[in-house]
Write an enzyme that holds these catalytic residues in place. Structure first.
Site, PDB file in Angstrom:
ATOM      1  N   TYR A   1       0.837  -1.205   0.000  1.00  9.53           N
ATOM      2  CA  TYR A   1       0.000   0.000   0.000  1.00  9.53           C
ATOM      3  C   TYR A   1       0.870   1.252   0.000  1.00  9.53           C
ATOM      4  CZ  TYR A   1      -4.020   2.954   1.101  1.00  9.53           C
ATOM      5  OH  TYR A   1      -5.008   3.906   1.062  1.00  9.53           O
ATOM      6  N   HIS A   2       0.545   2.184  -0.883  1.00  4.75           N
ATOM      7  CA  HIS A   2       1.424   3.311  -1.172  1.00  4.75           C
ATOM      8  C   HIS A   2       1.085   4.589  -0.408  1.00  4.75           C
ATOM      9  CE1 HIS A   2      -2.034   3.221  -3.817  1.00  4.75           C
ATOM     10  NE2 HIS A   2      -1.894   4.508  -4.022  1.00  4.75           N
TER      11      HIS A   2
END
Length: 314
Positions: A47-48
């Site tokens: 997840y960024h």
């Protein structure tokens, strides 16, 4: 001269990947976020939207597997990079570097219609930064020079040789050549620079991070909104204020300074965190803020309607 040990940098978080990709590739922050979203949805990265540099055991094993495959297992030095946050750092989900990923896509072993060249170069940044974070420091020979020219003196430090390999086998480390004891000045150039320089998107994101303003999900949104509303425009990777932007800023500063300051923004974001963590009551906070606005502003629209340049706000 001295021997110097240089540790690797931590894995990327949202702000650091936005800063690095903007400075290296001159990409816009919203473009970078779209690329990260694609890489995440395709399952290539974690997840960024994260402020955490934490690395799980799974992440450490990915680094170990990759280094072993490259016969660099002696460089492996696992780190958790402990930090607050529910998420991990931004890291690859598999021990596949960008070159291998490109080959697998071209061969059809990995089917995707989303991943293009720009995705691969951002993925390469993420991959190398992460693997480097799980390797040994680099030991270098460092030389500090005192350079005298007339009455001026500057101190310059250069890494001139690698004594013991480490993360430089994955990431980039600049090695300079030795300077001679004496040098001849062939040409002098005088350069005038402004006291206040224009900021890039990377500079603004770094400043917001340092001042506690914004969140991983809002860094690029803030900048794209400024561009969309034509408060600034982009030229040579620098954000330049427009007449409209300066007028809006002047109006807001003149009439609502206490509500738009950096300290105020930081305070509101802290309250939001407290509500999320159950330290503050949601409705009580809203009521307090509403009463504060009512007591300070009779009608927010009146400030703009009374001015000749009403169109500034449209």
């Amino acid at each position: 001269e001295k021997d110097l040990e240089i540790p690797p940098l931590p894995p990327f978080t949202t702000d650091t990947i936005l800063i690095q990709a903007n400075r290296v590739f001159k990409m816009k922050s919203d473009e970078i976020m779209n690329i990260l979203q694609d890489l995440f949805e395709e399952g290539f990265i974690t997840y960024h939207r994260t402020e955490s540099t934490r690395v799980s055991t799974i992440g450490q094993n990915i680094a170990k597997e990759y280094l072993s495959a490259k016969n660099l297992q002696e460089l492996f030095l696992p780190r958790t990079w402990e930090s607050e946050g529910a998420h991990e750092c931004i890291r690859p989900t598999k021990s596949i570097d960008s070159q291998t990923l490109q080959i697998l896509i071209e061969e059809g072993s990995i089917t995707t219609s989303t991943i293009k060249k720009q995705h691969l170069i951002v993925y390469d940044l993420i991959f190398k930064r992460f693997i480097s974070s799980q390797t040994k420091p680099v030991k270098v020979k460092n030389v500090t020079y005192s350079i005298t020219l007339g009455k001026s003196e500057i101190v310059l430090s250069r890494n001139v040789d690698i004594i013991d390999k480490g993360w430089n086998e994955i990431g980039y480390l600049k090695i300079d050549s030795l300077l001679p004891d004496e040098m001849t000045v062939r040409k002098l150039i005088q350069v005038k620079k402004p006291k206040v320089t224009l900021l890039s998107e990377a500079d603004i994101i770094q400043t917001m991070k340092q001042k506690g303003i914004g969140r991983p999900s809002t860094y690029s949104k803030i900048i794209s909104t400024l561009l969309k509303r034509k408060y600034v425009f982009l030229k040579n990777n620098k954000l330049i204020p427009t007449k409209k932007g300066m007028e809006v800023y002047s109006i807001l500063k003149e009439n609502y300074k206490e509500f738009i300051s950096e300290d105020r923004t930081k305070y509101i974001e802290q309250i939001m965190d407290d509500v999320e963590n159950g330290k503050e009551n949601y409705f009580s906070v809203l009521k307090e803020i509403l009463e504060e606005y009512k007591s300070n502003i009779e009608d927010p629209r009146s400030v703009f309607l009374e001015r000749d340049n009403t169109k500034v706000i449209n």
